[in-house]
Design a protein around this motif. Sequence first.
Motif, PDB file in Angstrom:
ATOM      1  N   THR A  35      16.383  64.130 -23.836  1.00 56.69           N
ATOM      2  CA  THR A  35      15.787  65.452 -23.620  1.00 56.69           C
ATOM      3  C   THR A  35      14.405  65.329 -23.003  1.00 56.69           C
ATOM      4  OG1 THR A  35      17.010  66.318 -25.522  1.00 56.69           O
ATOM      5  CG2 THR A  35      15.135  67.609 -24.742  1.00 56.69           C
ATOM      6  N   VAL A  36      13.617  64.383 -23.516  1.00 57.52           N
ATOM      7  CA  VAL A  36      12.273  64.163 -22.970  1.00 57.52           C
ATOM      8  C   VAL A  36      12.365  63.709 -21.515  1.00 57.52           C
ATOM      9  CG1 VAL A  36      10.160  62.806 -23.195  1.00 57.52           C
ATOM     10  CG2 VAL A  36      11.312  63.656 -25.240  1.00 57.52           C
ATOM     11  N   THR A  37      13.344  62.861 -21.215  1.00 56.53           N
ATOM     12  CA  THR A  37      13.539  62.416 -19.826  1.00 56.53           C
ATOM     13  C   THR A  37      13.812  63.597 -18.910  1.00 56.53           C
ATOM     14  OG1 THR A  37      14.418  60.265 -20.535  1.00 56.53           O
ATOM     15  CG2 THR A  37      14.956  60.985 -18.304  1.00 56.53           C
TER      16      THR A  37
ATOM     17  N   GLY B 190       4.202  64.759 -16.285  1.00 52.48           N
ATOM     18  CA  GLY B 190       5.556  64.247 -16.148  1.00 52.48           C
ATOM     19  C   GLY B 190       5.612  62.743 -16.337  1.00 52.48           C
ATOM     20  N   PHE B 191       4.573  62.045 -15.843  1.00 55.88           N
ATOM     21  CA  PHE B 191       4.538  60.593 -16.042  1.00 55.88           C
ATOM     22  C   PHE B 191       4.297  60.246 -17.506  1.00 55.88           C
ATOM     23  CE2 PHE B 191       2.176  56.528 -16.139  1.00 55.88           C
ATOM     24  CZ  PHE B 191       3.217  55.708 -15.710  1.00 55.88           C
TER      25      PHE B 191
ATOM     26  N   ASP C 278       9.480  58.986 -23.425  1.00 59.89           N
ATOM     27  CA  ASP C 278      10.902  58.863 -23.762  1.00 59.89           C
ATOM     28  C   ASP C 278      11.238  57.469 -24.291  1.00 59.89           C
ATOM     29  OD1 ASP C 278      10.775  57.474 -21.385  1.00 59.89           O
ATOM     30  OD2 ASP C 278      12.156  58.758 -20.295  1.00 59.89           O
ATOM     31  N   GLY C 279      10.677  56.441 -23.660  1.00 58.54           N
ATOM     32  CA  GLY C 279      10.907  55.081 -24.154  1.00 58.54           C
ATOM     33  C   GLY C 279      10.231  54.834 -25.494  1.00 58.54           C
TER      34      GLY C 279
ATOM     35  N   TRP D 246      20.250  54.046 -18.685  1.00 58.32           N
ATOM     36  CA  TRP D 246      20.665  54.257 -17.291  1.00 58.32           C
ATOM     37  C   TRP D 246      20.042  55.532 -16.730  1.00 58.32           C
ATOM     38  CZ3 TRP D 246      23.436  58.184 -14.913  1.00 58.32           C
ATOM     39  CH2 TRP D 246      23.892  57.912 -13.627  1.00 58.32           C
ATOM     40  N   LEU D 247      20.065  56.612 -17.529  1.00 56.97           N
ATOM     41  CA  LEU D 247      19.509  57.885 -17.082  1.00 56.97           C
ATOM     42  C   LEU D 247      18.010  57.765 -16.814  1.00 56.97           C
ATOM     43  CD1 LEU D 247      19.952  60.929 -16.594  1.00 56.97           C
ATOM     44  CD2 LEU D 247      19.362  61.289 -19.003  1.00 56.97           C
ATOM     45  N   ASP D 248      17.306  57.044 -17.660  1.00 54.62           N
ATOM     46  CA  ASP D 248      15.867  56.876 -17.481  1.00 54.62           C
ATOM     47  C   ASP D 248      15.562  56.160 -16.167  1.00 54.62           C
ATOM     48  OD1 ASP D 248      13.095  56.947 -18.292  1.00 54.62           O
ATOM     49  OD2 ASP D 248      13.283  54.830 -18.781  1.00 54.62           O
ATOM     50  N   THR D 249      16.339  55.110 -15.888  1.00 59.42           N
ATOM     51  CA  THR D 249      16.134  54.361 -14.637  1.00 59.42           C
ATOM     52  C   THR D 249      16.413  55.230 -13.419  1.00 59.42           C
ATOM     53  OG1 THR D 249      16.759  52.311 -15.755  1.00 59.42           O
ATOM     54  CG2 THR D 249      16.831  52.313 -13.348  1.00 59.42           C
ATOM     55  N   MET D 250      17.526  55.943 -13.442  1.00 64.34           N
ATOM     56  CA  MET D 250      17.890  56.793 -12.310  1.00 64.34           C
ATOM     57  C   MET D 250      16.912  57.959 -12.151  1.00 64.34           C
ATOM     58  SD  MET D 250      20.509  55.355 -10.910  1.00 64.34           S
ATOM     59  CE  MET D 250      19.688  53.834 -11.377  1.00 64.34           C
ATOM     60  N   ALA D 251      16.458  58.519 -13.281  1.00 62.27           N
ATOM     61  CA  ALA D 251      15.529  59.645 -13.223  1.00 62.27           C
ATOM     62  C   ALA D 251      14.198  59.222 -12.624  1.00 62.27           C
ATOM     63  CB  ALA D 251      15.316  60.224 -14.627  1.00 62.27           C
TER      64      ALA D 251
END
Length: 293
Positions: free
Chosen positions: A56-58, A90-91, A97-98, A113-118
């Motif tokens: 959600t945070v991502t 945003g940064f 999130d991590g 995976w979502l974090d990397t792609m985002a």
Amino acid sequence: TELAAAETAVAAVDEDRAELRLSVKERDDFFTTFFVSTWSTSVVRAAARLRLGPTTVTMISVAFAVAAAVLFAVGGRPALISGAVLLYLGFVLDCVDGQLARYTRNFSAWGGWLDTMADRAKEYVVYAGLGFGATQLGFRYGWALAIAAMTLQTVRHMTDTWYGVLHDEAARRPRQAATAGGIGDRLNAASTRVQADTGSVSYWLKRTVVFPIGERWALIALTVALFNPLVSLIAVLVWGTLAFLYTGALRTLRARWMGVTVLDTVDVTLHRDDGPLVRLLPGPRAVGPLAYA
């Protein structure tokens, strides 16, 4: 007596504060360490109390980056300053999130995976917003600069990934004796020495000169707020190109020192970014990634 003293010491520890502190990466880049991680744990605690998950945070951080890109495209000093603030926030959420995942022990392959792609998508959307904003200012090649920034960063990510593969593979193979003592050997020793001297000027300089994501977003936010999208794109391209040349030259020398001649035995599937869809489809390894792309 020793047991009682140990129990007293353990009881004095604030476990929640310790877990928050440990949720922050031990070694991060300069901007992240001093301008984000110093207060992001407060956001982590608030997100945990609100029962927000890392995913959600991502997604919220993606929304912030998209909003910043739109403001950069709109132009005008208030919009540019607002976009810079949203980009910074945003940064912060991108780091949160991590940290939240480590704090709550809430990990998943999908979230990683979502974090990397985002991260990649957010950065390229911001470049697109800057390109549109530069075009609106009357600069004919605003989009060309934006595409150049995307291309440069894509190439940098690819080389970073495969240099890591080469480095890991070299650690598993015997190094050629003939390469010992050369310039690559000296560079490797110097790099190890600087990395061990945490907190020194040379340590932070080495981590900053390679232009990591924190420094990229900080430079974009600062130059957009003070100047305009065109200046921001030029600054990103100049620093990014210098960083690419610097890392490329040093890594080439170190790679020659490693003495890894062939990578045909590397399991390439270990380094792919397949999402859940590809894993559900039959036989993706045999067909290859291009057909699914």
